[in-house]
Design a protein around this motif. Structure first.
Motif, mmCIF file in Angstrom:
data_model
loop_
_atom_site.group_PDB
_atom_site.id
_atom_site.type_symbol
_atom_site.label_atom_id
_atom_site.label_comp_id
_atom_site.label_asym_id
_atom_site.label_seq_id
_atom_site.Cartn_x
_atom_site.Cartn_y
_atom_site.Cartn_z
ATOM 1 N N UNK A 219 0.841 -1.202 0.000
ATOM 2 C CA UNK A 219 0.000 0.000 0.000
ATOM 3 C C UNK A 219 0.872 1.247 0.000
ATOM 4 N N UNK A 220 1.934 1.220 0.804
ATOM 5 C CA UNK A 220 2.853 2.357 0.846
ATOM 6 C C UNK A 220 3.504 2.586 -0.514
ATOM 7 N N UNK A 221 3.937 1.513 -1.157
ATOM 8 C CA UNK A 221 4.587 1.632 -2.456
ATOM 9 C C UNK A 221 3.600 2.122 -3.512
ATOM 10 N N UNK A 222 2.360 1.670 -3.449
ATOM 11 C CA UNK A 222 1.346 2.127 -4.396
ATOM 12 C C UNK A 222 1.067 3.615 -4.228
ATOM 13 N N UNK A 223 1.043 4.084 -2.991
ATOM 14 C CA UNK A 223 0.835 5.523 -2.750
ATOM 15 C C UNK A 223 2.010 6.335 -3.270
ATOM 16 N N UNK A 224 3.216 5.818 -3.099
ATOM 17 C CA UNK A 224 4.397 6.494 -3.654
ATOM 18 C C UNK A 224 4.288 6.570 -5.169
ATOM 19 N N UNK A 225 3.835 5.484 -5.783
ATOM 20 C CA UNK A 225 3.679 5.443 -7.235
ATOM 21 C C UNK A 225 2.663 6.484 -7.715
ATOM 22 N N UNK A 226 1.536 6.596 -7.018
ATOM 23 C CA UNK A 226 0.514 7.575 -7.389
ATOM 24 C C UNK A 226 1.046 8.995 -7.270
ATOM 25 N N UNK A 227 1.747 9.266 -6.169
ATOM 26 C CA UNK A 227 2.308 10.610 -5.976
ATOM 27 C C UNK A 227 3.350 10.917 -7.043
ATOM 28 N N UNK B 293 -1.884 -3.278 -9.409
ATOM 29 C CA UNK B 293 -3.150 -3.796 -8.891
ATOM 30 C C UNK B 293 -3.585 -3.043 -7.648
ATOM 31 N N UNK B 294 -2.657 -2.830 -6.734
ATOM 32 C CA UNK B 294 -2.952 -2.091 -5.511
ATOM 33 C C UNK B 294 -3.276 -0.628 -5.831
ATOM 34 N N UNK B 295 -2.565 -0.062 -6.793
ATOM 35 C CA UNK B 295 -2.818 1.320 -7.201
ATOM 36 C C UNK B 295 -4.225 1.477 -7.760
ATOM 37 N N UNK B 296 -4.653 0.522 -8.573
ATOM 38 C CA UNK B 296 -5.993 0.564 -9.148
ATOM 39 C C UNK B 296 -7.058 0.551 -8.056
ATOM 40 N N UNK B 297 -6.834 -0.272 -7.028
ATOM 41 C CA UNK B 297 -7.784 -0.340 -5.909
ATOM 42 C C UNK B 297 -7.876 1.013 -5.201
ATOM 43 N N UNK B 298 -6.747 1.661 -4.987
ATOM 44 C CA UNK B 298 -6.739 2.961 -4.309
ATOM 45 C C UNK B 298 -7.461 4.002 -5.152
ATOM 46 N N UNK B 299 -7.176 4.039 -6.438
ATOM 47 C CA UNK B 299 -7.799 5.038 -7.315
ATOM 48 C C UNK B 299 -9.310 4.860 -7.358
ATOM 49 N N UNK B 300 -9.756 3.615 -7.474
ATOM 50 C CA UNK B 300 -11.187 3.360 -7.576
ATOM 51 C C UNK B 300 -11.931 3.673 -6.277
ATOM 52 N N UNK B 301 -11.294 3.402 -5.143
ATOM 53 C CA UNK B 301 -11.983 3.540 -3.860
ATOM 54 C C UNK B 301 -11.739 4.880 -3.172
ATOM 55 N N UNK B 302 -10.836 5.693 -3.707
ATOM 56 C CA UNK B 302 -10.585 7.000 -3.099
ATOM 57 C C UNK B 302 -10.876 8.118 -4.086
ATOM 58 N N UNK B 303 -10.141 8.176 -5.172
ATOM 59 C CA UNK B 303 -10.273 9.295 -6.107
ATOM 60 C C UNK B 303 -11.618 9.265 -6.828
ATOM 61 N N UNK B 304 -11.981 8.106 -7.375
ATOM 62 C CA UNK B 304 -13.254 8.008 -8.094
ATOM 63 C C UNK B 304 -14.431 8.226 -7.147
#
Length: 266
Positions: free
Chosen positions: A160-168, A192-203
């Motif tokens: 999750x931490x790495x996915x957040x770094x990737x998004x930033x 995969x983790x990044x997609x979950x974050x985008x769908x459940x937070x940003x969208x």
């Protein structure tokens, strides 16, 4: 969707209560994850007699448990509960006895397992190792939002931490490859983790803003505070949950009465 909205609201409620009590995000994060763990084991809850699964009560119980596990004990439970009623939830109807009893029951549900791993330490170590501490504040802001989702039941905290770094990195147009050289994780897992974050937070935030704007247009907005409440506090969800519990309790009573009648007839 209603349950997801409820969990999102309760997670925000937990962070607000912990902030007003002077507890840091570690305790709030632990309490938020414990809350989801308890409801993930709902089959065990149904087998326990007289277990009160009201989300309002369970959220406060999880804060108690998390605070004690981090040696940040609550000095006065009555003062703590009265503060919740005054500042956060005027409909909170439980006292110290209910919280203590709920604490014991919740610990039984999770088998007294209080091992909760948070992403903050892994994130800090990774950014420091790559000399990118300048991204720390932005990444942590995004990490705090992830607690409104069920992501910590699906993915390990370091991912999750790495996915957040990737998004930033994508948002700020920084290179991400340097982080993959430090942590040898397949990029597909990060995506995969990044997609979950985008769908459940940003969208989801975009949808909430759109729904909030429609509500404001249909009603006369009195102030900016009123608009914020429309956007972020789903009182209708809590009312539906309360109605569901009331209906469920009535159904359980009817079952008990029918069983008693059958026993009497036999």
């Amino acid at each position: 969707h209603e349950l997801q909205d409820l969990f999102c609201y309760i997670s925000k409620f937990i962070f607000l209560v912990c902030n007003s009590c002077g507890y840091d995000f570690h305790i709030a994060g632990n309490a938020s994850i414990l809350f989801r763990r308890i409801y993930q084991r709902y089959d065990i809850i149904q087998q326990m007699a007289q277990f009160n699964d009201d989300p309002r009560l369970i959220a406060v119980v999880c804060i108690f448990i998390a605070a004690k596990s981090k040696d940040c004990n609550i000095s006065s439970a009555n003062v703590f509960l009265s503060k919740i009623k005054q500042c956060h939830d005027a409909h909170f109807k439980y006292d110290q006895h209910d919280v203590v009893r709920g604490e014991i029951q919740c610990l039984k549900v999770i088998s007294f397992d209080l091992n909760v791993f948070l992403p903050f330490e892994a994130c800090s170590d990774l950014l420091a190792a790559c000399n990118r501490c300048d991204l720390m504040r932005t990444v942590w802001t995004l990490l705090l939002k992830t607690f409104k989702t069920n992501i910590y039941l699906l993915y390990p905290p370091y991912l999750v931490a790495l996915a957040c770094v990737y998004i930033v990195c994508m948002l700020t147009k920084n290179e991400f490859e340097i982080f993959l050289t430090r942590i040898h994780i397949p990029f597909e897992n990060v995506k995969e983790c990044t997609t979950h974050i985008i769908q459940n937070i940003f969208v989801k935030e975009k949808q909430l803003m759109h729904d909030g704007e429609n509500n404001v247009n249909n009603q006369q907005s009195k102030s900016n505070d009123t608009n914020k409440k429309i956007l972020h506090v789903p009182k209708n969800i809590l009312m539906r949950i309360d109605a569901f519990y009331a209906k469920q309790n009535m159904s359980n009573r009817n079952k008990c009465d029918s069983k008693q009648e059958m026993q009497v007839n036999h």
